[in-house]
Design a protein around this motif. Structure first.
Motif, PDB file in Angstrom:
ATOM      1  N   SER A  36     137.298 -41.929  89.972  1.00  0.00           N
ATOM      2  CA  SER A  36     137.896 -43.142  89.578  1.00  0.00           C
ATOM      3  C   SER A  36     136.204 -43.389  90.113  1.00  0.00           C
ATOM      4  CB  SER A  36     137.685 -43.167  91.445  1.00  0.00           C
ATOM      5  OG  SER A  36     136.272 -42.194  92.211  1.00  0.00           O
ATOM      6  N   ASP A  37     135.217 -43.681  89.611  1.00  0.00           N
ATOM      7  CA  ASP A  37     133.465 -43.518  89.508  1.00  0.00           C
ATOM      8  C   ASP A  37     132.694 -42.616  88.381  1.00  0.00           C
ATOM      9  OD1 ASP A  37     131.506 -45.680  89.571  1.00  0.00           O
ATOM     10  OD2 ASP A  37     131.466 -46.097  91.940  1.00  0.00           O
ATOM     11  N   ALA A  38     131.439 -43.236  88.558  1.00  0.00           N
ATOM     12  CA  ALA A  38     129.991 -41.988  87.781  1.00  0.00           C
ATOM     13  C   ALA A  38     129.824 -42.415  88.063  1.00  0.00           C
ATOM     14  CB  ALA A  38     131.011 -42.085  86.413  1.00  0.00           C
ATOM     15  N   VAL A  39     128.338 -41.804  88.350  1.00  0.00           N
ATOM     16  CA  VAL A  39     127.119 -42.323  88.528  1.00  0.00           C
ATOM     17  C   VAL A  39     125.808 -41.945  87.973  1.00  0.00           C
ATOM     18  CG1 VAL A  39     125.443 -42.384  90.479  1.00  0.00           C
ATOM     19  CG2 VAL A  39     126.878 -42.081  90.895  1.00  0.00           C
ATOM     20  N   PRO A  40     125.139 -42.749  86.801  1.00  0.00           N
ATOM     21  CA  PRO A  40     124.309 -41.879  86.060  1.00  0.00           C
ATOM     22  C   PRO A  40     123.058 -41.457  86.523  1.00  0.00           C
ATOM     23  CG  PRO A  40     124.395 -44.261  86.655  1.00  0.00           C
ATOM     24  CD  PRO A  40     125.334 -44.553  87.142  1.00  0.00           C
ATOM     25  N   LEU A  41     122.809 -40.635  86.192  1.00  0.00           N
ATOM     26  CA  LEU A  41     121.427 -39.717  86.729  1.00  0.00           C
ATOM     27  C   LEU A  41     120.113 -40.449  85.734  1.00  0.00           C
ATOM     28  CD1 LEU A  41     122.894 -36.434  87.633  1.00  0.00           C
ATOM     29  CD2 LEU A  41     122.141 -38.553  89.302  1.00  0.00           C
ATOM     30  N   LEU A  42     120.245 -39.732  85.356  1.00  0.00           N
ATOM     31  CA  LEU A  42     119.017 -39.641  84.028  1.00  0.00           C
ATOM     32  C   LEU A  42     118.993 -39.324  82.601  1.00  0.00           C
ATOM     33  CD1 LEU A  42     117.954 -35.865  86.509  1.00  0.00           C
ATOM     34  CD2 LEU A  42     117.127 -38.538  86.416  1.00  0.00           C
ATOM     35  N   HIS A  43     117.674 -39.998  81.883  1.00  0.00           N
ATOM     36  CA  HIS A  43     117.581 -39.773  80.732  1.00  0.00           C
ATOM     37  C   HIS A  43     116.317 -39.153  80.013  1.00  0.00           C
ATOM     38  CE1 HIS A  43     116.127 -43.518  81.733  1.00  0.00           C
ATOM     39  NE2 HIS A  43     115.048 -43.361  80.719  1.00  0.00           N
ATOM     40  N   HIS A  44     115.449 -39.014  81.230  1.00  0.00           N
ATOM     41  CA  HIS A  44     113.505 -38.461  81.199  1.00  0.00           C
ATOM     42  C   HIS A  44     114.016 -37.216  81.334  1.00  0.00           C
ATOM     43  CE1 HIS A  44     112.139 -42.261  79.521  1.00  0.00           C
ATOM     44  NE2 HIS A  44     112.316 -42.407  80.980  1.00  0.00           N
ATOM     45  N   TRP A  45     114.111 -37.027  82.995  1.00  0.00           N
ATOM     46  CA  TRP A  45     114.649 -35.848  83.663  1.00  0.00           C
ATOM     47  C   TRP A  45     115.243 -34.746  83.759  1.00  0.00           C
ATOM     48  CZ3 TRP A  45     109.249 -34.932  83.144  1.00  0.00           C
ATOM     49  CH2 TRP A  45     108.295 -36.232  84.578  1.00  0.00           C
ATOM     50  N   THR A  46     116.172 -34.630  82.223  1.00  0.00           N
ATOM     51  CA  THR A  46     117.337 -33.728  82.358  1.00  0.00           C
ATOM     52  C   THR A  46     117.794 -32.404  82.644  1.00  0.00           C
ATOM     53  OG1 THR A  46     117.045 -33.973  80.084  1.00  0.00           O
ATOM     54  CG2 THR A  46     118.543 -35.963  81.076  1.00  0.00           C
ATOM     55  N   SER A  47     116.272 -31.732  82.633  1.00  0.00           N
ATOM     56  CA  SER A  47     116.792 -30.954  82.861  1.00  0.00           C
ATOM     57  C   SER A  47     116.938 -30.242  84.710  1.00  0.00           C
ATOM     58  CB  SER A  47     114.696 -29.715  82.197  1.00  0.00           C
ATOM     59  OG  SER A  47     113.911 -30.691  83.692  1.00  0.00           O
ATOM     60  N   LEU A  48     116.661 -29.174  84.816  1.00  0.00           N
ATOM     61  CA  LEU A  48     116.743 -28.673  86.515  1.00  0.00           C
ATOM     62  C   LEU A  48     115.796 -28.753  86.805  1.00  0.00           C
ATOM     63  CD1 LEU A  48     119.297 -25.745  85.844  1.00  0.00           C
ATOM     64  CD2 LEU A  48     119.688 -28.031  86.745  1.00  0.00           C
ATOM     65  N   SER A  49     115.272 -30.349  86.807  1.00  0.00           N
ATOM     66  CA  SER A  49     113.608 -30.618  87.806  1.00  0.00           C
ATOM     67  C   SER A  49     114.103 -31.454  89.103  1.00  0.00           C
ATOM     68  CB  SER A  49     113.677 -31.774  86.862  1.00  0.00           C
ATOM     69  OG  SER A  49     114.187 -32.999  86.770  1.00  0.00           O
ATOM     70  N   PRO A  50     112.604 -31.009  89.763  1.00  0.00           N
ATOM     71  CA  PRO A  50     113.116 -32.019  91.302  1.00  0.00           C
ATOM     72  C   PRO A  50     113.584 -33.208  91.126  1.00  0.00           C
ATOM     73  CG  PRO A  50     110.669 -30.707  90.953  1.00  0.00           C
ATOM     74  CD  PRO A  50     111.493 -30.793  89.741  1.00  0.00           C
ATOM     75  N   MET A  51     113.943 -33.692  89.944  1.00  0.00           N
ATOM     76  CA  MET A  51     114.560 -35.203  90.079  1.00  0.00           C
ATOM     77  C   MET A  51     115.888 -35.286  89.956  1.00  0.00           C
ATOM     78  SD  MET A  51     111.762 -37.734  90.201  1.00  0.00           S
ATOM     79  CE  MET A  51     111.114 -36.421  91.503  1.00  0.00           C
ATOM     80  N   MET A  52     116.041 -34.427  89.125  1.00  0.00           N
ATOM     81  CA  MET A  52     117.598 -33.359  89.152  1.00  0.00           C
ATOM     82  C   MET A  52     118.114 -33.531  90.606  1.00  0.00           C
ATOM     83  SD  MET A  52     120.426 -33.733  87.577  1.00  0.00           S
ATOM     84  CE  MET A  52     120.548 -32.906  85.866  1.00  0.00           C
ATOM     85  N   GLU A  53     117.263 -32.408  91.472  1.00  0.00           N
ATOM     86  CA  GLU A  53     118.009 -32.131  92.729  1.00  0.00           C
ATOM     87  C   GLU A  53     118.617 -33.316  93.795  1.00  0.00           C
ATOM     88  OE1 GLU A  53     119.263 -29.331  93.714  1.00  0.00           O
ATOM     89  OE2 GLU A  53     119.128 -27.970  91.289  1.00  0.00           O
ATOM     90  N   ILE A  54     116.774 -33.627  93.522  1.00  0.00           N
ATOM     91  CA  ILE A  54     117.316 -35.670  94.456  1.00  0.00           C
ATOM     92  C   ILE A  54     118.201 -36.186  93.995  1.00  0.00           C
ATOM     93  CG2 ILE A  54     115.840 -37.481  95.084  1.00  0.00           C
ATOM     94  CD1 ILE A  54     113.159 -35.854  94.850  1.00  0.00           C
ATOM     95  N   GLY A  55     118.407 -36.597  92.390  1.00  0.00           N
ATOM     96  CA  GLY A  55     119.507 -37.540  92.418  1.00  0.00           C
ATOM     97  C   GLY A  55     120.215 -36.941  93.394  1.00  0.00           C
ATOM     98  N   LEU A  56     120.911 -35.590  92.839  1.00  0.00           N
ATOM     99  CA  LEU A  56     122.542 -34.853  93.113  1.00  0.00           C
ATOM    100  C   LEU A  56     122.600 -35.300  94.407  1.00  0.00           C
ATOM    101  CD1 LEU A  56     122.205 -31.288  91.266  1.00  0.00           C
ATOM    102  CD2 LEU A  56     124.091 -33.997  90.915  1.00  0.00           C
ATOM    103  N   ASP A  57     121.413 -34.839  95.727  1.00  0.00           N
ATOM    104  CA  ASP A  57     121.433 -34.809  97.046  1.00  0.00           C
ATOM    105  C   ASP A  57     121.617 -36.366  97.508  1.00  0.00           C
ATOM    106  OD1 ASP A  57     120.801 -32.119  97.350  1.00  0.00           O
ATOM    107  OD2 ASP A  57     119.227 -32.459  97.574  1.00  0.00           O
ATOM    108  N   LEU A  58     121.523 -37.561  96.366  1.00  0.00           N
ATOM    109  CA  LEU A  58     121.191 -38.838  97.243  1.00  0.00           C
ATOM    110  C   LEU A  58     123.043 -39.347  96.580  1.00  0.00           C
ATOM    111  CD1 LEU A  58     118.499 -40.303  95.869  1.00  0.00           C
ATOM    112  CD2 LEU A  58     118.669 -40.305  97.806  1.00  0.00           C
ATOM    113  N   VAL A  59     123.363 -38.904  95.382  1.00  0.00           N
ATOM    114  CA  VAL A  59     124.652 -39.078  95.276  1.00  0.00           C
ATOM    115  C   VAL A  59     125.709 -38.151  96.182  1.00  0.00           C
ATOM    116  CG1 VAL A  59     126.483 -39.012  93.241  1.00  0.00           C
ATOM    117  CG2 VAL A  59     123.805 -39.543  92.464  1.00  0.00           C
ATOM    118  N   GLY A  60     125.446 -37.486  96.041  1.00  0.00           N
ATOM    119  CA  GLY A  60     126.291 -36.234  97.310  1.00  0.00           C
ATOM    120  C   GLY A  60     126.285 -37.274  98.926  1.00  0.00           C
ATOM    121  N   GLY A  61     125.359 -38.205  99.575  1.00  0.00           N
ATOM    122  CA  GLY A  61     125.066 -38.774 100.771  1.00  0.00           C
ATOM    123  C   GLY A  61     125.816 -40.028 100.291  1.00  0.00           C
TER     124      GLY A  61
END
Length: 215
Positions: free
Chosen positions: A46-71
């Motif tokens: 039903s929806d998509a949330v755009p995460l990254l275009h810079h830090w696209t590796s398994l970085s802390p930014m990816m983990e934080i982004g995934l956690d925020l989307v989960g919430g």
């Protein structure tokens, strides 16, 4: 058990394409959400949330982004159903190691997790332009799995493999026309953009939602 059927909504499809179009020289990724409950075989992305275009590796930014989307998904009564990725290379349709890891993580709580990889060459030929990867029983590509229109009865091939379709068959043409004629991709912001300007609502992208409704 019957194979899953995945319907990609207008909003999810538009967001995915706009993310790729806004950053054509970067690999971009994001998360797919569903309102469908666990256990059903007909799943609506039903929806998509755009995460990254810079830090696209398994970085802390990816983990934080995934956690925020989960919430965000939990608060909205949604669940994370998958991951999408668009390579900076138009001929690249393989799912990278990051996508593999993210989908495997999603699969822990959602057995029907999937990944969608943008196929720019197929998109340019008027097709949906998405190559699905399913995480059950193991992560693998499912070529030629997009059907148009949605099947009313399972084919011989689809009796054992999941099928995918767009909610509206003319979405590729309409979205590409909006990108080319109105540069609507500039309305979209991802988590990287939000880190540079906290005013950008990367979780909801209300301007993109309004644009998608008018396509």
């Amino acid at each position: 058990m019957a194979p899953h059927t995945y319907t990609i909504s207008r909003l999810a499809y538009v967001k995915l394409l706009l993310h790729a179009a806004k950053y054509p020289t970067c690999t971009v990724n994001g998360v797919l959400l569903t309102s469908s409950p666990p256990g059903v075989t007909d799943v609506v992305v039903s929806d998509a949330v755009p995460l990254l275009h810079h830090w696209t590796s398994l970085s802390p930014m990816m983990e934080i982004g995934l956690d925020l989307v989960g919430g965000y998904a939990e608060d909205a009564g949604l669940r994370i159903i998958g991951y999408y990725e668009a390579s900076e290379r138009a001929d690249e349709t393989s799912l990278g190691p990051v996508g593999d890891r993210v989908v495997s993580k999603i699969k822990v709580s959602n057995a029907d997790a999937v990944a969608l990889v943008l196929d720019a060459q197929a998109l340019s030929m008027g097709e949906a332009g998405l190559l699905p990867y399913t995480a059950s029983p193991s992560l693998k590509a499912i070529p030629n799995s997009f059907t148009s229109p949605p099947p009313t009865a399972p084919s011989a091939d689809s009796k054992h493999s999941p099928t995918f379709h767009l909610a509206e068959t003319d979405l590729p043409a309409r979205t590409l026309r909006a990108i080319e004629e109105r540069t609507v991709q500039e309305e979209l912001g991802d988590f990287d953009d939000h880190l540079e300007d906290v005013r950008i609502d990367w979780l909801k992208n209300p301007k993109v939602t309004a644009t998608a409704e008018k396509l």
